[in-house]
Design a protein around this motif. Structure first.
Motif, PDB file in Angstrom:
ATOM      1  N   MET A   1      34.866  44.869  44.028  1.00 27.41           N
ATOM      2  CA  MET A   1      34.549  44.702  45.438  1.00 27.41           C
ATOM      3  C   MET A   1      33.731  43.445  45.661  1.00 27.41           C
ATOM      4  N   VAL A   2      32.780  43.265  44.776  1.00 29.79           N
ATOM      5  CA  VAL A   2      31.889  42.143  45.018  1.00 29.79           C
ATOM      6  C   VAL A   2      32.076  41.107  43.935  1.00 29.79           C
ATOM      7  N   SER A   3      33.251  40.581  43.865  1.00 23.59           N
ATOM      8  CA  SER A   3      33.489  39.566  42.858  1.00 23.59           C
ATOM      9  C   SER A   3      33.080  38.213  43.388  1.00 23.59           C
ATOM     10  N   ARG A   4      32.691  38.197  44.600  1.00 21.81           N
ATOM     11  CA  ARG A   4      32.409  36.973  45.329  1.00 21.81           C
ATOM     12  C   ARG A   4      31.020  36.459  44.973  1.00 21.81           C
ATOM     13  N   ILE A   5      30.811  36.270  43.715  1.00 23.54           N
ATOM     14  CA  ILE A   5      29.481  35.911  43.288  1.00 23.54           C
ATOM     15  C   ILE A   5      29.405  34.406  43.138  1.00 23.54           C
ATOM     16  N   ARG A   6      28.493  33.874  43.852  1.00 21.90           N
ATOM     17  CA  ARG A   6      28.447  32.425  43.934  1.00 21.90           C
ATOM     18  C   ARG A   6      28.105  31.806  42.585  1.00 21.90           C
ATOM     19  N   VAL A   7      27.273  32.511  41.836  1.00 19.86           N
ATOM     20  CA  VAL A   7      26.922  31.993  40.523  1.00 19.86           C
ATOM     21  C   VAL A   7      28.182  31.848  39.681  1.00 19.86           C
ATOM     22  N   ALA A   8      28.972  32.924  39.697  1.00 16.85           N
ATOM     23  CA  ALA A   8      30.196  32.922  38.907  1.00 16.85           C
ATOM     24  C   ALA A   8      31.116  31.802  39.366  1.00 16.85           C
TER      25      ALA A   8
ATOM     26  N   LEU B   1      41.357  54.259  30.651  1.00 17.33           N
ATOM     27  CA  LEU B   1      40.749  54.551  31.948  1.00 17.33           C
ATOM     28  C   LEU B   1      41.113  55.963  32.392  1.00 17.33           C
ATOM     29  N   LYS B   2      40.126  56.685  32.882  1.00 12.36           N
ATOM     30  CA  LYS B   2      40.434  57.979  33.504  1.00 12.36           C
ATOM     31  C   LYS B   2      40.626  57.809  34.999  1.00 12.36           C
ATOM     32  N   SER B   3      40.020  56.766  35.558  1.00  8.05           N
ATOM     33  CA  SER B   3      40.201  56.469  36.973  1.00  8.05           C
ATOM     34  C   SER B   3      39.923  54.986  37.155  1.00  8.05           C
ATOM     35  N   ALA B   4      40.378  54.414  38.258  1.00 11.13           N
ATOM     36  CA  ALA B   4      40.124  52.994  38.531  1.00 11.13           C
ATOM     37  C   ALA B   4      39.504  52.885  39.915  1.00 11.13           C
ATOM     38  N   GLY B   5      38.237  52.523  39.963  1.00 17.52           N
ATOM     39  CA  GLY B   5      37.534  52.426  41.238  1.00 17.52           C
ATOM     40  C   GLY B   5      37.165  50.996  41.563  1.00 17.52           C
ATOM     41  N   SER B   6      35.873  50.742  41.727  1.00 14.20           N
ATOM     42  CA  SER B   6      35.414  49.406  42.125  1.00 14.20           C
ATOM     43  C   SER B   6      35.851  48.342  41.124  1.00 14.20           C
ATOM     44  N   LEU B   7      36.137  47.157  41.659  1.00 17.64           N
ATOM     45  CA  LEU B   7      36.527  46.014  40.842  1.00 17.64           C
ATOM     46  C   LEU B   7      35.570  44.862  41.100  1.00 17.64           C
ATOM     47  N   ALA B   8      35.331  44.040  40.077  1.00 14.15           N
ATOM     48  CA  ALA B   8      34.559  42.814  40.266  1.00 14.15           C
ATOM     49  C   ALA B   8      34.988  41.806  39.211  1.00 14.15           C
ATOM     50  N   PHE B   9      35.129  40.560  39.615  1.00  9.72           N
ATOM     51  CA  PHE B   9      35.501  39.524  38.659  1.00  9.72           C
ATOM     52  C   PHE B   9      34.275  38.808  38.125  1.00  9.72           C
TER      53      PHE B   9
END
Lengths: 369, 456
Positions: free
Chosen positions: A1-8, A38-46
């Motif tokens: 969800m919050v992959s939008r990390i400026r540092v990254a 994986l038993k489930s796939a929820g939040s994502l972040a890059f």
């Protein structure tokens, strides 16, 4: 969800400019070949280097998976897919009623979108991570013989658990972000009412499952309250990394990352009250005309463009808020309706998962307001 | 129509179950006319047929098969080393569009047969811009087989498209010429299309709401949550549409609950935690200031669970569930173990230890956060339960009590019905100093088991 990390992002840009990654520390170096179960796939972040973090709330763990998607983008232009729910369902051999799209993340290196999906609606639903390219083509992220690592979330102490069989306690993961060597995970127990934020160092180590802190926010009048963090972003305020968190009863709260240490009672500063009958859904931070803004999708108050002006000096709201909103100023972006998931697509655009009035679900590239 | 496939024991064929119609190519069994000059080696002893390989004993293993290919064809297929899109060009399975006419132009999805474009009415264009179903193609025992990655859904129709012009040719020895073959229309053969359906078992509504906690019919105004216990695994994604809070006039209370996309289920998927919106529970927060509390002291409400809530098998509940309750004054006092009354059992019995609380406590937390230790700090094995609407906790040991000192260990995150935990109310008044505790702590409540209490 919050992959939008400026540092990254800045790390990636720097790597691209140097044109050679020789000698640079590669985030995939710590990953091992195998099959992430994986038993489930929820939040994502890059993170950088094509590393995708996938939250598995059912398995109470976080996976880091090498997508091998390091960009650059193989084509330009927007990413738009109409009826994405039908297409995802068709690929998985079922109907839209039988799938749930749990999260959306854009790989900032390639502009490809990733969706975490449940195929089925019961607890045994199959977890799937799908990749969507700019042509709208869907493919499954391979999960066999890939490089990955796993970190288990520490569970609440339960000395007598063995006697009672399986615990009914579970941790819903409401958001996740990678910031500068740490994965932040916001969670909510299905039993005791407390918001937990965990900081897990990455690369994961075998013994360090991260630290847990409990965040309070100053509410109105004389009370301070516990409440679940719904979505958050990392943002530098005055040169210092801060997390800006939107809570379920819609205050926006900031607290410094450096204060996140084990056993800490941390009191955040409420910088905005965004109104009632509303749940914040997803948030990104972006820059426009030299100014930083937050874009916050809400369940019933539309899309808010929130200024960060003066946020570093904000003392926090402690008075009663009678007229509904207070603190950082915001505009409601009427053109962005029905947004369920949100991520930054590129410097000028956001990628949104939208439910239309007709009930269809689309993936749309929209200009940042 | 039973059929014994070479590598499967019992197969039932449902190839003609639904439409029984082949689009673009006459009837299901009419395949001999398809041999053309561009496909010189097609000599088949039986017509090429698409069918569903289905075993009632293992419905999730349903697969799609193509029979009637010549030995040469299957031999060549077994060696091709194709990628997914090349296999799909030969044999692809699509979710049928439910009788809805497809909406025209493809949108850059997976490769699809082009031969369907011309000369057909819209209803014949069964293939839409939907991607083909994920799965694995393989050849064994003279049969081309597609095994879907996820089980075919019972009751859902699938359209199978077989384009025999994509079969590898005898002279296509090099990968380059195979590639050419895959992209040229060498024959005028129209693809075979077959609609298939996995039989749907009869639906029986058996799942019920077994219990809702708190059990009491008098609940505090600042009640924080309900636990809904179901008798079977439940579906996700529609919880908040299926629960309602009605006032005494039967009107629905607006926005009473905290709605989380994640839905708070236990790992087994049978218990749902329904939090009230904390914004309407806590004083001086905007939602409560504007809308008032969800529950008002002195009034009566009914929690309603719809029959339409589907279980994980896709069936409705056997019946709706209603819980009527009366609302009493808010509870702002944290539970204090000092006020608990303990009835110690006698030694050499397995009589339950009973703890009586002055108020009802949270059911789930009582089950997890209270346990018994002996003097040496060892956990005493046994089972616990709540009785009298969660105002009593009973612990039955696995083996008889021994005379001696014991203690009940209590995790201080134990909450009452209003979310007050031990030593800390739900709302912290910042002008009254409270301990700023984060790490869970334990409180020990001692008791003693006496041998005199037993006549044995």
């Amino acid at each position: 969800m919050v992959s939008r990390i400026r540092v990254a992002l800045s790390v990636l840009v720097a790597l691209a400019l140097v044109a050679s990654t020789a000698g640079a520390a590669d985030l995939t170096a710590s990953l091992q070949n195998g099959t992430p179960e994986l038993k489930s796939a929820g939040s994502l972040a890059f993170g950088p280097d094509g590393v995708l973090f996938v939250a598995d709330p059912q398995g109470a763990c976080i996976f880091a998976i090498d997508t091998q998607d390091r960009g650059p983008s193989d084509s330009a232009g927007p990413l738009n897919v109409e009826k994405i729910d039908e297409k995802v369902a068709a690929l998985l051999g079922t109907t839209p009623q039988e799938i749930m799209i749990n999260d959306l993340a854009v790989n900032p290196a390639s502009g490809k979108a990733y969706l975490s999906v449940s195929r089925g609606r019961g607890p045994t639903a199959a977890p799937v991570v799908l990749r969507v390219d700019r042509a709208g083509k869907l493919s499954q992220l391979p999960m066999k013989d890939v490089k990955f690592a796993k970190a288990s979330l520490p569970d609440a102490p339960d000395p007598a658990a063995q006697q009672r069989g399986q615990s009914l306690r579970a941790q819903a993961i409401t958001d996740m972000a990678y910031v500068d060597g740490r994965v932040f995970v916001a969670g909510l127990s299905n039993e005791e009412f407390a918001s937990k934020l965990r900081a897990i160092p990455f690369p994961f180590t075998a013994v360090d499952a991260g630290t847990s802190v409990e965040i309070f926010h100053g509410a109105h009048g004389k009370f301070e309250t516990r409440s679940p963090v719904r979505t958050f972003v990392a943002y530098k305020v005055g040169g210092e990394d801060q997390l800006l968190a939107a809570y379920t009863c819609t205050p926006l709260v900031k607290f410094p990352v450096k204060m996140l240490s084990p056993g800490q009672h941390l009191k955040g500063t409420t910088v905005a009250e965004l109104g009632n009958r509303n749940n914040p859904l997803d948030m990104i931070v972006y820059q426009k005309d030299g100014t930083d803004y937050l874009l916050l999708a809400n369940s019933s108050r539309g899309m808010m463009k929130i200024t960060t002006e003066g946020i570093d000096k904000a003392e926090g709201i402690t008075d009663k808020v009678i007229d509904g909103t207070k603190g950082q100023k915001y505009d409601t972006i009427g053109a962005m309706k029905g947004v369920m998931q949100l991520d930054k697509f590129d410097k000028d655009n956001a990628l949104v998962l939208v439910r239309t009035d007709a009930g269809a679900m689309n993936l749309d590239t929209v200009p940042l307001p | 129509m039973p059929f014994a496939a070479p590598w499967q024991r019992v197969l039932a064929i449902f190839g003609l179950l639904l439409t029984g119609t082949l689009i673009g190519c006459g009837a299901a069994t009419s395949t001999t006319s398809r041999s053309t000059a561009s496909a010189p080696s097609r000599t088949r002893s039986e017509p090429t047929t698409i069918r569903l390989a289905f075993d009632y004993k293992n419905p999730k293993a349903a697969a799609v098969e193509v029979v009637g290919l010549s030995a040469n064809e299957t031999d060549r297929l077994a060696r091709v080393g194709w990628d997914e899109s090349q296999w799909n060009a030969l044999l692809a399975i699509y979710v049928a569009p439910d009788g809805v006419a497809p909406d025209g132009a493809p949108a850059g999805q997976n490769e699809k047969p082009s031969d369907l474009k011309d000369g057909k009415s819209p209803k014949d264009h069964l293939v839409t811009d939907r991607p083909a179903v994920l799965g694995t193609h393989r050849v064994a025992g003279g049969v081309l087989r597609f095994e879907p990655q996820y089980p075919l859904q019972p009751g859902l129709a699938y359209d199978v498209v077989l384009d025999l012009s994509r079969l590898p040719q005898a002279n296509a020895a090099s990968s380059a010429s195979r590639e050419a073959n895959a992209h040229e229309t060498l024959s005028p053969i129209a693809p075979l299309t077959q609609r298939l359906q996995v039989p749907k078992p009869p639906t029986v509504a058996t799942t019920i709401v077994e219990h809702v906690y708190p059990s009491a019919n008098e609940l505090p105004e600042n009640l924080l949550k309900f636990y809904l216990h179901f008798s079977a695994l439940m579906s996700r994604g529609e919880a908040y549409r299926r629960v309602h809070l009605l006032d005494s006039a039967g009107r629905e209370v607006q926005w009473p609950f905290l709605e989380l996309d994640e839905e708070l289920w236990d790992p087994a998927g049978k218990r749902f935690t329904l939090f009230f919106d904390p914004g309407r529970v806590k004083r001086e927060l905007v939602p409560r200031l504007e809308m008032g509390p969800a529950l008002v002291e002195g009034k009566t409400y009914t929690l309603v669970i719809d029959k339409d809530w589907l279980d994980a098998a896709g069936n409705q509940l056997r019946e709706p569930y209603r819980k009527e309750f009366h609302v009493v004054a808010p509870d702002d006092k944290p539970p204090t173990p000092d006020t608990w009354k303990i009835t110690p059992p006698a030694a050499r019995t397995s009589t339950p230890l009973e703890v009586v609380f002055p108020e009802a406590l949270d059911h789930a937390l009582l089950m997890r956060q209270l346990w018994v230790e002996n003097e040496r700090g060892e956990v005493v094995a046994g089972s616990n339960k709540t009785v009298e609407a969660e105002t009593r906790w009973q612990f039955t040991p696995e083996t008889e009590w021994q005379a001696g000192k014991y203690r009940i260990q209590v995790d201080t995150t134990l909450e009452d019905l209003a979310g007050n935990s031990i030593g800390r109310p739900f709302e912290v008044d910042v002008f009254n100093s409270v301990e700023r505790r984060v790490e869970p702590k334990r409180v020990a409540v001692p008791f003693e088991v006496h041998s005199t209490g037993s006549e044995e």
